[in-house]
Every structure is written in structure tokens, then in C-alpha cells.
Design a protein around this motif. Structure first.
Motif, PDB file in Angstrom:
ATOM      1  N   ASN A   1      43.965   3.881  13.884  1.00  0.00           N
ATOM      2  CA  ASN A   1      44.686   3.330  15.029  1.00  0.00           C
ATOM      3  C   ASN A   1      46.150   3.755  15.032  1.00  0.00           C
ATOM      4  O   ASN A   1      46.712   4.066  16.090  1.00  0.00           O
ATOM      5  CB  ASN A   1      44.581   1.803  15.042  1.00  0.00           C
ATOM      6  N   ALA A   2      46.768   3.798  13.861  1.00  0.00           N
ATOM      7  CA  ALA A   2      48.160   4.235  13.768  1.00  0.00           C
ATOM      8  C   ALA A   2      48.292   5.693  14.203  1.00  0.00           C
ATOM      9  O   ALA A   2      49.238   6.064  14.912  1.00  0.00           O
ATOM     10  CB  ALA A   2      48.680   4.046  12.351  1.00  0.00           C
ATOM     11  N   PHE A   3      47.338   6.529  13.796  1.00  0.00           N
ATOM     12  CA  PHE A   3      47.366   7.934  14.208  1.00  0.00           C
ATOM     13  C   PHE A   3      47.208   8.078  15.720  1.00  0.00           C
ATOM     14  O   PHE A   3      47.930   8.845  16.361  1.00  0.00           O
ATOM     15  CB  PHE A   3      46.261   8.727  13.493  1.00  0.00           C
ATOM     16  N   ILE A   4      46.285   7.332  16.302  1.00  0.00           N
ATOM     17  CA  ILE A   4      46.036   7.403  17.742  1.00  0.00           C
ATOM     18  C   ILE A   4      47.282   6.978  18.519  1.00  0.00           C
ATOM     19  O   ILE A   4      47.721   7.675  19.448  1.00  0.00           O
ATOM     20  CB  ILE A   4      44.821   6.531  18.126  1.00  0.00           C
ATOM     21  N   ILE A   5      47.858   5.861  18.134  1.00  0.00           N
ATOM     22  CA  ILE A   5      49.023   5.345  18.851  1.00  0.00           C
ATOM     23  C   ILE A   5      50.238   6.251  18.656  1.00  0.00           C
ATOM     24  O   ILE A   5      50.946   6.569  19.614  1.00  0.00           O
ATOM     25  CB  ILE A   5      49.324   3.901  18.403  1.00  0.00           C
ATOM     26  N   ALA A   6      50.474   6.692  17.427  1.00  0.00           N
ATOM     27  CA  ALA A   6      51.627   7.557  17.155  1.00  0.00           C
ATOM     28  C   ALA A   6      51.491   8.906  17.866  1.00  0.00           C
ATOM     29  O   ALA A   6      52.478   9.424  18.403  1.00  0.00           O
ATOM     30  CB  ALA A   6      51.783   7.763  15.653  1.00  0.00           C
ATOM     31  N   SER A   7      50.298   9.461  17.885  1.00  0.00           N
ATOM     32  CA  SER A   7      50.085  10.743  18.574  1.00  0.00           C
ATOM     33  C   SER A   7      50.339  10.610  20.070  1.00  0.00           C
ATOM     34  O   SER A   7      51.032  11.437  20.671  1.00  0.00           O
ATOM     35  CB  SER A   7      48.659  11.237  18.362  1.00  0.00           C
ATOM     36  N   THR A   8      49.794   9.580  20.660  1.00  0.00           N
ATOM     37  CA  THR A   8      49.967   9.363  22.095  1.00  0.00           C
ATOM     38  C   THR A   8      51.437   9.125  22.421  1.00  0.00           C
ATOM     39  O   THR A   8      51.970   9.706  23.363  1.00  0.00           O
ATOM     40  CB  THR A   8      49.116   8.161  22.561  1.00  0.00           C
ATOM     41  N   PHE A   9      52.095   8.294  21.641  1.00  0.00           N
ATOM     42  CA  PHE A   9      53.503   7.988  21.872  1.00  0.00           C
ATOM     43  C   PHE A   9      54.364   9.242  21.750  1.00  0.00           C
ATOM     44  O   PHE A   9      55.267   9.458  22.560  1.00  0.00           O
ATOM     45  CB  PHE A   9      53.969   6.918  20.884  1.00  0.00           C
ATOM     46  N   THR A  10      54.094  10.065  20.755  1.00  0.00           N
ATOM     47  CA  THR A  10      54.882  11.281  20.546  1.00  0.00           C
ATOM     48  C   THR A  10      54.698  12.264  21.700  1.00  0.00           C
ATOM     49  O   THR A  10      55.672  12.841  22.173  1.00  0.00           O
ATOM     50  CB  THR A  10      54.486  11.944  19.214  1.00  0.00           C
ATOM     51  N   VAL A  11      53.482  12.422  22.170  1.00  0.00           N
ATOM     52  CA  VAL A  11      53.223  13.369  23.259  1.00  0.00           C
ATOM     53  C   VAL A  11      53.878  12.907  24.554  1.00  0.00           C
ATOM     54  O   VAL A  11      54.472  13.718  25.277  1.00  0.00           O
ATOM     55  CB  VAL A  11      51.704  13.589  23.450  1.00  0.00           C
ATOM     56  N   ILE A  12      53.823  11.620  24.852  1.00  0.00           N
ATOM     57  CA  ILE A  12      54.396  11.179  26.130  1.00  0.00           C
ATOM     58  C   ILE A  12      55.919  11.198  26.116  1.00  0.00           C
ATOM     59  O   ILE A  12      56.539  11.143  27.183  1.00  0.00           O
ATOM     60  CB  ILE A  12      53.880   9.792  26.573  1.00  0.00           C
ATOM     61  N   GLN A  13      56.522  11.322  24.938  1.00  0.00           N
ATOM     62  CA  GLN A  13      57.981  11.435  24.884  1.00  0.00           C
ATOM     63  C   GLN A  13      58.464  12.785  25.407  1.00  0.00           C
ATOM     64  O   GLN A  13      59.637  12.940  25.733  1.00  0.00           O
ATOM     65  CB  GLN A  13      58.486  11.209  23.454  1.00  0.00           C
ATOM     66  N   LEU A  14      57.567  13.730  25.523  1.00  0.00           N
ATOM     67  CA  LEU A  14      57.913  15.048  26.055  1.00  0.00           C
ATOM     68  C   LEU A  14      58.039  15.035  27.577  1.00  0.00           C
ATOM     69  O   LEU A  14      58.587  15.976  28.153  1.00  0.00           O
ATOM     70  CB  LEU A  14      56.847  16.074  25.649  1.00  0.00           C
ATOM     71  N   ILE A  15      57.560  13.980  28.224  1.00  0.00           N
ATOM     72  CA  ILE A  15      57.494  13.904  29.684  1.00  0.00           C
ATOM     73  C   ILE A  15      58.554  12.940  30.183  1.00  0.00           C
ATOM     74  O   ILE A  15      58.778  11.884  29.599  1.00  0.00           O
ATOM     75  CB  ILE A  15      56.081  13.452  30.120  1.00  0.00           C
TER      76      ILE A  15
END
Length: 114
Positions: free
Chosen positions: A65-79
Motif C-alpha cells: 500500500n505504501a508503494f502504491i500511494i507513494a508511486s501515485t503521489f510522486t507521478v501526479i506531482q509532475l502535473i
């Protein structure tokens, strides 16, 4: 480098939060044993919770769950656009959850047999 650091910080925060309130707290762990998430793995992957170490499973689930949330959060910071962020987050979150939960279910199904 900034995004890697953001990923690591988000990952650690989510994992520690889950660990403190679910895994290492007796009351939280008792609730985990009857949680919807555990029932999902029991039904979807025919996982027998009597044959696996629930503490180990909870830790693996917390890492997932930490990987899923951290990955999603990191990617959306690019937008920059908020609506686009929400759309991309949904597009990333759903397949990542399905993929990671599938992997976790298969791994623990194999461990159950041993």
C-alpha cells in the motif's frame, strides 16, 4: 532527485502510519483480522488465513500500500492541472492496485502451500 526523495518520504510516512496504527497496535491488528482488505484476499485469491502468518501478511500489505500511494503521489506531482492530476491518479492507482494485489495474493498463496 527531487522526485526520488519525495517518493521515499511519502513511502516512509505511509508505511509508518500503517505500522503504528494497524500492525503494532494490538487493537488495530485485531481489527485488521476482520477487515475488508483481508476478506478481499481470502475471497479473490482463496487465501487461508489460518495457514499464513498474519503479522507477516500485514507488513507485506503495508509495504504494498505504501508503494502504491507513494508511486501515485510522486507521478501526479509532475502535473500542474488539478483535474488532470485527479484523472491521472485514478488511471495510475487502479491498475497499480490490481497488479500489486495480484502479486501479493499469488506470493502468499504459494507460501500457504508450504
Amino acid at each position: 532527485m527531487q522526485y526520488i526523495l519525495l517518493f521515499i518520504i511519502c513511502f516512509v510516512i505511509v508505511y509508518l502510519f500503517y505500522g503504528i496504527f494497524v500492525i503494532y497496535r494490538k487493537k488495530g491488528f485485531e481489527k485488521f483480522k476482520t477487515s475488508k482488505q483481508l476478506m478481499f484476499f481470502q475471497k479473490a485469491y482463496k487465501l487461508d488465513t489460518e495457514k499464513i502468518n498474519l503479522k507477516s501478511f500485514a507488513i507485506s500489505l503495508a509495504l504494498t500500500n505504501a508503494f502504491i500511494i507513494a508511486s501515485t503521489f510522486t507521478v501526479i506531482q509532475l502535473i500542474q492541472n488539478f483535474i488532470l492530476k485527479m484523472l491521472v491518479a485514478f488511471i495510475i492507482l487502479v491498475p497499480l492496485m490490481l497488479l500489486m494485489y495480484k502479486m501479493l495474493g499469488v506470493i502468499y498463496k504459494k507460501k500457504e502451500g508450504k
